[in-house]
Write a protein that holds these residues in place. Sequence first.
Motif, PDB file in Angstrom:
ATOM      1  N   LYS A   9       0.817  -1.230  -0.024  1.00  0.00           N
ATOM      2  CA  LYS A   9      -0.003  -0.032  -0.022  1.00  0.00           C
ATOM      3  C   LYS A   9       0.815   1.345   0.084  1.00  0.00           C
ATOM      4  O   LYS A   9       0.347   2.471  -0.038  1.00  0.00           O
ATOM      5  CB  LYS A   9      -0.993  -0.022   1.155  1.00  0.00           C
ATOM      6  CG  LYS A   9      -1.871  -1.017   1.130  1.00  0.00           C
ATOM      7  CD  LYS A   9      -2.709  -1.133   2.374  1.00  0.00           C
ATOM      8  CE  LYS A   9      -3.761  -2.103   2.397  1.00  0.00           C
ATOM      9  NZ  LYS A   9      -4.527  -2.102   3.734  1.00  0.00           N
ATOM     10  N   ARG A  10       2.053   1.180  -0.146  1.00  0.00           N
ATOM     11  CA  ARG A  10       3.059   2.519  -0.204  1.00  0.00           C
ATOM     12  C   ARG A  10       2.687   3.249  -1.311  1.00  0.00           C
ATOM     13  O   ARG A  10       2.264   2.968  -2.246  1.00  0.00           O
ATOM     14  CB  ARG A  10       4.500   1.981  -0.134  1.00  0.00           C
ATOM     15  CG  ARG A  10       4.693   1.298   0.915  1.00  0.00           C
ATOM     16  CD  ARG A  10       6.431   0.588   1.253  1.00  0.00           C
ATOM     17  NE  ARG A  10       6.653  -0.097   2.219  1.00  0.00           N
ATOM     18  CZ  ARG A  10       7.531  -0.633   2.504  1.00  0.00           C
ATOM     19  NH1 ARG A  10       8.468  -0.615   1.513  1.00  0.00           N
ATOM     20  NH2 ARG A  10       7.933  -1.093   3.554  1.00  0.00           N
ATOM     21  N   LYS A  11       3.011   4.556  -1.198  1.00  0.00           N
ATOM     22  CA  LYS A  11       2.359   5.645  -1.868  1.00  0.00           C
ATOM     23  C   LYS A  11       3.238   6.147  -3.146  1.00  0.00           C
ATOM     24  O   LYS A  11       2.775   6.617  -4.066  1.00  0.00           O
ATOM     25  CB  LYS A  11       2.493   6.797  -1.138  1.00  0.00           C
ATOM     26  CG  LYS A  11       1.315   6.628   0.194  1.00  0.00           C
ATOM     27  CD  LYS A  11      -0.067   6.379  -0.562  1.00  0.00           C
ATOM     28  CE  LYS A  11      -1.149   6.042   0.526  1.00  0.00           C
ATOM     29  NZ  LYS A  11      -2.419   5.806   0.184  1.00  0.00           N
ATOM     30  N   MET A  12       4.392   5.510  -3.437  1.00  0.00           N
ATOM     31  CA  MET A  12       5.068   5.970  -4.633  1.00  0.00           C
ATOM     32  C   MET A  12       4.552   5.559  -5.895  1.00  0.00           C
ATOM     33  O   MET A  12       4.049   4.256  -6.049  1.00  0.00           O
ATOM     34  CB  MET A  12       6.575   5.283  -4.525  1.00  0.00           C
ATOM     35  CG  MET A  12       7.459   6.377  -3.579  1.00  0.00           C
ATOM     36  SD  MET A  12       9.230   5.810  -3.597  1.00  0.00           S
ATOM     37  CE  MET A  12       9.763   7.015  -4.904  1.00  0.00           C
ATOM     38  N   SER A  13       4.475   6.303  -6.988  1.00  0.00           N
ATOM     39  CA  SER A  13       3.997   5.735  -8.179  1.00  0.00           C
ATOM     40  C   SER A  13       4.865   4.765  -8.779  1.00  0.00           C
ATOM     41  O   SER A  13       6.095   4.604  -8.533  1.00  0.00           O
ATOM     42  CB  SER A  13       3.705   6.967  -9.079  1.00  0.00           C
ATOM     43  OG  SER A  13       5.040   7.473  -9.577  1.00  0.00           O
ATOM     44  N   PHE A  14       4.255   4.012  -9.898  1.00  0.00           N
ATOM     45  CA  PHE A  14       5.081   3.243 -10.710  1.00  0.00           C
ATOM     46  C   PHE A  14       6.482   3.799 -11.504  1.00  0.00           C
ATOM     47  O   PHE A  14       7.339   3.474 -11.637  1.00  0.00           O
ATOM     48  CB  PHE A  14       4.479   2.306 -11.778  1.00  0.00           C
ATOM     49  CG  PHE A  14       4.989   1.525 -12.434  1.00  0.00           C
ATOM     50  CD1 PHE A  14       5.546   0.191 -11.801  1.00  0.00           C
ATOM     51  CD2 PHE A  14       5.729   1.549 -13.877  1.00  0.00           C
ATOM     52  CE1 PHE A  14       6.454  -0.968 -12.408  1.00  0.00           C
ATOM     53  CE2 PHE A  14       6.279   0.539 -14.429  1.00  0.00           C
ATOM     54  CZ  PHE A  14       6.699  -0.503 -13.676  1.00  0.00           C
ATOM     55  N   THR A  17       8.939   4.604  -9.002  1.00  0.00           N
ATOM     56  CA  THR A  17       9.604   3.388  -8.638  1.00  0.00           C
ATOM     57  C   THR A  17      10.524   2.798  -9.728  1.00  0.00           C
ATOM     58  O   THR A  17      11.775   2.482  -9.478  1.00  0.00           O
ATOM     59  CB  THR A  17       8.617   2.164  -8.344  1.00  0.00           C
ATOM     60  OG1 THR A  17       7.655   2.749  -7.383  1.00  0.00           O
ATOM     61  CG2 THR A  17       9.278   0.750  -8.027  1.00  0.00           C
ATOM     62  N   MET A  18      10.122   3.149 -11.107  1.00  0.00           N
ATOM     63  CA  MET A  18      11.187   2.689 -12.121  1.00  0.00           C
ATOM     64  C   MET A  18      12.315   3.660 -12.210  1.00  0.00           C
ATOM     65  O   MET A  18      13.429   3.090 -12.391  1.00  0.00           O
ATOM     66  CB  MET A  18      10.308   2.963 -13.444  1.00  0.00           C
ATOM     67  CG  MET A  18      10.863   2.499 -14.690  1.00  0.00           C
ATOM     68  SD  MET A  18      10.937   0.642 -14.537  1.00  0.00           S
ATOM     69  CE  MET A  18      11.792   0.424 -16.108  1.00  0.00           C
ATOM     70  N   ARG A  19      12.035   4.842 -11.871  1.00  0.00           N
ATOM     71  CA  ARG A  19      13.429   5.720 -11.714  1.00  0.00           C
ATOM     72  C   ARG A  19      14.293   5.340 -10.826  1.00  0.00           C
ATOM     73  O   ARG A  19      15.435   5.372 -10.951  1.00  0.00           O
ATOM     74  CB  ARG A  19      12.582   7.324 -11.492  1.00  0.00           C
ATOM     75  CG  ARG A  19      14.067   8.372 -11.315  1.00  0.00           C
ATOM     76  CD  ARG A  19      13.473   9.650 -11.143  1.00  0.00           C
ATOM     77  NE  ARG A  19      14.739  10.445 -10.696  1.00  0.00           N
ATOM     78  CZ  ARG A  19      14.594  10.905  -9.197  1.00  0.00           C
ATOM     79  NH1 ARG A  19      13.668  10.775  -8.537  1.00  0.00           N
ATOM     80  NH2 ARG A  19      15.728  11.639  -9.068  1.00  0.00           N
ATOM     81  N   ARG A  40       9.228   3.747   1.388  1.00  0.00           N
ATOM     82  CA  ARG A  40       8.117   4.495   0.465  1.00  0.00           C
ATOM     83  C   ARG A  40       7.886   3.572  -1.002  1.00  0.00           C
ATOM     84  O   ARG A  40       6.685   3.719  -1.391  1.00  0.00           O
ATOM     85  CB  ARG A  40       8.273   5.743  -0.268  1.00  0.00           C
ATOM     86  CG  ARG A  40       8.471   6.823   1.068  1.00  0.00           C
ATOM     87  CD  ARG A  40       8.892   8.083   0.800  1.00  0.00           C
ATOM     88  NE  ARG A  40       8.605   8.555  -0.716  1.00  0.00           N
ATOM     89  CZ  ARG A  40       9.089   9.341  -1.348  1.00  0.00           C
ATOM     90  NH1 ARG A  40       9.738  10.579  -0.513  1.00  0.00           N
ATOM     91  NH2 ARG A  40       8.724  10.017  -2.596  1.00  0.00           N
ATOM     92  N   LEU A  41       8.759   2.669  -1.272  1.00  0.00           N
ATOM     93  CA  LEU A  41       8.593   1.879  -2.428  1.00  0.00           C
ATOM     94  C   LEU A  41       7.564   0.712  -2.429  1.00  0.00           C
ATOM     95  O   LEU A  41       7.644   0.086  -1.286  1.00  0.00           O
ATOM     96  CB  LEU A  41       9.937   1.497  -2.996  1.00  0.00           C
ATOM     97  CG  LEU A  41      10.876   2.289  -3.585  1.00  0.00           C
ATOM     98  CD1 LEU A  41      12.467   1.674  -4.085  1.00  0.00           C
ATOM     99  CD2 LEU A  41      10.376   2.949  -4.991  1.00  0.00           C
ATOM    100  N   ASN A  42       6.739   0.322  -3.260  1.00  0.00           N
ATOM    101  CA  ASN A  42       5.834  -0.571  -3.248  1.00  0.00           C
ATOM    102  C   ASN A  42       6.810  -1.848  -3.822  1.00  0.00           C
ATOM    103  O   ASN A  42       7.276  -1.724  -4.975  1.00  0.00           O
ATOM    104  CB  ASN A  42       4.802  -0.367  -4.243  1.00  0.00           C
ATOM    105  CG  ASN A  42       3.865  -1.385  -4.206  1.00  0.00           C
ATOM    106  OD1 ASN A  42       4.257  -2.569  -4.177  1.00  0.00           O
ATOM    107  ND2 ASN A  42       2.506  -1.016  -4.436  1.00  0.00           N
ATOM    108  N   PRO A  43       6.990  -3.047  -3.241  1.00  0.00           N
ATOM    109  CA  PRO A  43       7.883  -4.061  -3.556  1.00  0.00           C
ATOM    110  C   PRO A  43       7.395  -4.714  -4.711  1.00  0.00           C
ATOM    111  O   PRO A  43       8.024  -5.288  -5.703  1.00  0.00           O
ATOM    112  CB  PRO A  43       7.729  -5.026  -2.445  1.00  0.00           C
ATOM    113  CG  PRO A  43       6.952  -4.515  -1.259  1.00  0.00           C
ATOM    114  CD  PRO A  43       6.525  -3.100  -1.776  1.00  0.00           C
TER     115      PRO A  43
END
Length: 74
Positions: A9-14, A17-19, A40-43
């Motif tokens: 449920k973490r909030k960083m966008s894809f 995360t890609m960056r 903050r990253l979604n695993p």
Amino acid sequence: MDELKDAVKRKMSFAQTMRAVLWSFIGLRKGAEHERDMTRLNPVHVVIAGVIAAAVFIAVLIVIVRMVVSQAAG
């Protein structure tokens, strides 16, 4: 199990995360940024971004090798 649900449920966008994954591939991550992103990253996004980045990297290598081999043969 609750930790995994919270992590997803973490909030960083894809895109964010890609960056982070691309910077990690290059090896140019600051320690402070890395630590901040880990909370903050979604695993799930990290795994998907890693697979995409690896596939693109392999495809680029294949294209480069084919170009070099075709130049050497022709």
